[in-house]
Design a protein around this motif. Structure first.
Motif, PDB file in Angstrom:
ATOM      1  N   LEU A   1     -50.583  60.538  14.863  1.00 45.88           N
ATOM      2  CA  LEU A   1     -49.847  61.141  13.747  1.00 45.88           C
ATOM      3  C   LEU A   1     -48.686  61.941  14.320  1.00 45.88           C
ATOM      4  O   LEU A   1     -48.880  62.953  14.993  1.00 45.88           O
ATOM      5  N   GLY A   2     -47.469  61.491  14.055  1.00 46.54           N
ATOM      6  CA  GLY A   2     -46.301  62.154  14.603  1.00 46.54           C
ATOM      7  C   GLY A   2     -45.854  63.330  13.746  1.00 46.54           C
ATOM      8  O   GLY A   2     -45.667  63.187  12.544  1.00 46.54           O
ATOM      9  N   VAL A   3     -45.693  64.484  14.386  1.00 44.84           N
ATOM     10  CA  VAL A   3     -45.171  65.657  13.682  1.00 44.84           C
ATOM     11  C   VAL A   3     -43.721  65.915  14.066  1.00 44.84           C
ATOM     12  O   VAL A   3     -43.086  66.848  13.578  1.00 44.84           O
ATOM     13  N   GLY A   4     -43.199  65.073  14.935  1.00 45.88           N
ATOM     14  CA  GLY A   4     -41.817  65.204  15.372  1.00 45.88           C
ATOM     15  C   GLY A   4     -41.525  64.188  16.446  1.00 45.88           C
ATOM     16  O   GLY A   4     -42.339  63.310  16.748  1.00 45.88           O
ATOM     17  N   ALA A   5     -40.347  64.303  17.047  1.00 45.21           N
ATOM     18  CA  ALA A   5     -39.948  63.388  18.119  1.00 45.21           C
ATOM     19  C   ALA A   5     -38.859  64.047  18.934  1.00 45.21           C
ATOM     20  O   ALA A   5     -38.222  65.009  18.502  1.00 45.21           O
ATOM     21  N   ILE A   6     -38.643  63.497  20.118  1.00 42.07           N
ATOM     22  CA  ILE A   6     -37.587  63.994  20.996  1.00 42.07           C
ATOM     23  C   ILE A   6     -36.898  62.804  21.651  1.00 42.07           C
ATOM     24  O   ILE A   6     -37.551  61.803  21.971  1.00 42.07           O
ATOM     25  N   ALA A   7     -35.597  62.899  21.805  1.00 40.72           N
ATOM     26  CA  ALA A   7     -34.819  61.872  22.487  1.00 40.72           C
ATOM     27  C   ALA A   7     -34.139  62.494  23.691  1.00 40.72           C
ATOM     28  O   ALA A   7     -33.846  63.688  23.708  1.00 40.72           O
ATOM     29  N   GLU A   8     -33.896  61.663  24.716  1.00 43.45           N
ATOM     30  CA  GLU A   8     -33.241  62.198  25.916  1.00 43.45           C
ATOM     31  C   GLU A   8     -31.889  62.811  25.537  1.00 43.45           C
ATOM     32  O   GLU A   8     -31.132  62.269  24.724  1.00 43.45           O
ATOM     33  N   GLY A   9     -31.629  63.958  26.098  1.00 49.09           N
ATOM     34  CA  GLY A   9     -30.374  64.645  25.804  1.00 49.09           C
ATOM     35  C   GLY A   9     -30.408  65.460  24.541  1.00 49.09           C
ATOM     36  O   GLY A   9     -29.432  66.155  24.215  1.00 49.09           O
ATOM     37  N   GLY A  10     -31.519  65.394  23.792  1.00 53.85           N
ATOM     38  CA  GLY A  10     -31.606  66.110  22.521  1.00 53.85           C
ATOM     39  C   GLY A  10     -32.755  67.093  22.504  1.00 53.85           C
ATOM     40  O   GLY A  10     -33.581  67.146  23.413  1.00 53.85           O
ATOM     41  N   GLU A  11     -32.797  67.878  21.442  1.00 54.54           N
ATOM     42  CA  GLU A  11     -33.878  68.832  21.229  1.00 54.54           C
ATOM     43  C   GLU A  11     -34.949  68.212  20.324  1.00 54.54           C
ATOM     44  O   GLU A  11     -34.662  67.257  19.597  1.00 54.54           O
ATOM     45  N   PRO A  12     -36.165  68.745  20.342  1.00 52.83           N
ATOM     46  CA  PRO A  12     -37.196  68.214  19.448  1.00 52.83           C
ATOM     47  C   PRO A  12     -36.766  68.289  17.981  1.00 52.83           C
ATOM     48  O   PRO A  12     -36.134  69.263  17.563  1.00 52.83           O
TER      49      PRO A  12
ATOM     50  N   THR B   1     -38.741  58.979  15.467  1.00 52.38           N
ATOM     51  CA  THR B   1     -38.018  58.744  16.717  1.00 52.38           C
ATOM     52  C   THR B   1     -36.583  58.317  16.450  1.00 52.38           C
ATOM     53  O   THR B   1     -35.675  58.698  17.202  1.00 52.38           O
ATOM     54  N   ALA B   2     -36.356  57.558  15.386  1.00 47.41           N
ATOM     55  CA  ALA B   2     -34.985  57.163  15.053  1.00 47.41           C
ATOM     56  C   ALA B   2     -34.140  58.383  14.703  1.00 47.41           C
ATOM     57  O   ALA B   2     -32.981  58.495  15.116  1.00 47.41           O
TER      58      ALA B   2
ATOM     59  N   LEU C   1     -30.763  59.440  16.669  1.00 49.37           N
ATOM     60  CA  LEU C   1     -29.469  59.550  16.004  1.00 49.37           C
ATOM     61  C   LEU C   1     -28.841  60.923  16.223  1.00 49.37           C
ATOM     62  O   LEU C   1     -27.627  61.035  16.432  1.00 49.37           O
ATOM     63  N   ARG C   2     -29.648  61.956  16.195  1.00 37.18           N
ATOM     64  CA  ARG C   2     -29.103  63.313  16.406  1.00 37.18           C
ATOM     65  C   ARG C   2     -28.645  63.495  17.851  1.00 37.18           C
ATOM     66  O   ARG C   2     -27.623  64.146  18.105  1.00 37.18           O
ATOM     67  N   ALA C   3     -29.387  62.919  18.796  1.00 38.78           N
ATOM     68  CA  ALA C   3     -28.964  63.012  20.194  1.00 38.78           C
ATOM     69  C   ALA C   3     -27.653  62.271  20.415  1.00 38.78           C
ATOM     70  O   ALA C   3     -26.762  62.751  21.130  1.00 38.78           O
ATOM     71  N   VAL C   4     -27.510  61.102  19.798  1.00 41.17           N
ATOM     72  CA  VAL C   4     -26.260  60.341  19.912  1.00 41.17           C
ATOM     73  C   VAL C   4     -25.113  61.105  19.257  1.00 41.17           C
ATOM     74  O   VAL C   4     -24.013  61.216  19.811  1.00 41.17           O
ATOM     75  N   ARG C   5     -25.364  61.654  18.084  1.00 41.78           N
ATOM     76  CA  ARG C   5     -24.319  62.385  17.350  1.00 41.78           C
ATOM     77  C   ARG C   5     -23.779  63.545  18.187  1.00 41.78           C
ATOM     78  O   ARG C   5     -22.589  63.846  18.151  1.00 41.78           O
ATOM     79  N   ALA C   6     -24.654  64.185  18.965  1.00 43.23           N
ATOM     80  CA  ALA C   6     -24.236  65.321  19.786  1.00 43.23           C
ATOM     81  C   ALA C   6     -23.272  64.907  20.891  1.00 43.23           C
ATOM     82  O   ALA C   6     -22.575  65.759  21.457  1.00 43.23           O
TER      83      ALA C   6
END
Length: 209
Positions: free
Chosen positions: A65-76, A137-138, A142-147
Motif C-alpha cells: 500500500l503506497g502512501v507516497g513515492a520519491i523520484a531521483e532528484g526530487g523530494e518525497p 510514482t508517476a 513528473l514533479r522531479a522532471v518539472r523541477a
C-alpha cells in the motif's frame, strides 16, 4: 476504448504513433516495466532514452500500500489524505523513506552507471510507464522532471485508471493514454504477457535502445 495489449513492446509501439508529432524530445522511462514500453517510443521518435528511477513509499504494516513515492532528484510526494486516514504523518514514515532512498540510489547506479540524467532544461520530456494505477510514482516523477525546467512535460502510458488519469492532468502539460477502462483493477490485467522485469532486463533493454 478498452484494449488488451500482447505485451509492453506492442503497447509501446502503439503509444509511439500517438507521440509521433513530437520533435527531438527526451524520453524518460520509469523502471522497470516502463522501460520496455519506452524502447519502441524512443526508436520511433529518434529520441534520447534514459531512465528516471522512482520508488514507492509503502505503509509499514503493508508495504504494497503506497502512501507516497520519491523520484531521483526530487523530494518525497505523499498522499496526505491517505496518511491522515491511516493515522500517520510524513515524519512517522521517515525510516521507510530513508530505505527507499538507498534502494533508489542503488538502482540509479545500476542502470546509469555514473552517467547523469540527460539535460532537461528547455526540452520536451516524455515520461513513460507501463500503466497508471494509483499514480503515486508517476506524480513524483513528473514533479522531479518539472523541477529541471523543461519546456514541456508529457506523460505517456498505454493504460490507466480513469480517476488517476484525471488526477494527474494538472501535473503534466500533455497526457497521452491509450485506454482508460471502466473496470480497471490493475495494470497487468490489460496485458496478455506482463512478466516482472529484473535489473538485467532493464540493462538489456537500454543497451538495445
Amino acid at each position: 476504448m478498452d484494449i488488451v495489449f500482447a505485451d509492453r513492446a506492442e503497447a509501446g509501439a502503439m503509444l509511439a504513433e500517438r507521440l509521433a508529432h513530437l520533435r527531438d524530445p527526451v524520453v524518460l522511462a520509469l523502471p522497470r516495466g516502463g522501460v520496455a514500453v519506452a524502447v519502441p517510443v524512443a526508436r520511433r521518435l529518434g529520441a534520447v532514452l534514459d531512465v528516471l528511477v522512482t520508488r514507492k513509499i509503502g505503509y509499514p504494516p503493508s508495504p504494497e500500500l503506497g502512501v507516497g513515492a520519491i523520484a531521483e532528484g526530487g523530494e518525497p510526494v505523499f498522499d496526505h489524505q491517505l496518511l491522515r486516514r491511516l493515522g500517520l504523518t510524513a515524519e512517522s514514515v521517515a525510516d521507510v523513506v530513508a530505505d527507499e532512498r538507498r534502494e533508489l540510489a542503488r538502482r540509479v547506479e545500476t542502470y546509469r552507471q555514473g552517467r547523469p540524467l540527460p539535460a532537461l532544461a528547455g526540452r520536451e520530456v516524455v515520461v513513460v510507464d507501463d500503466g497508471l494505477a494509483t499514480g503515486g510514482t508517476a506524480r513524483a516523477a513528473l514533479r522531479a522532471v518539472r523541477a529541471a525546467d523543461p519546456a514541456r512535460v508529457i506523460l505517456a502510458v498505454p493504460v490507466g485508471s480513469r480517476a488517476t488519469v484525471e488526477a494527474l492532468r494538472e501535473e503534466a502539460d500533455e497526457m497521452v493514454v491509450l485506454a482508460t477502462p471502466e473496470d480497471f483493477r490493475a495494470v497487468g490485467q490489460w496485458y496478455e504477457r506482463f512478466d516482472q522485469l529484473s535489473d538485467a532486463d532493464v540493462l538489456g533493454l537500454l543497451a538495445e535502445a
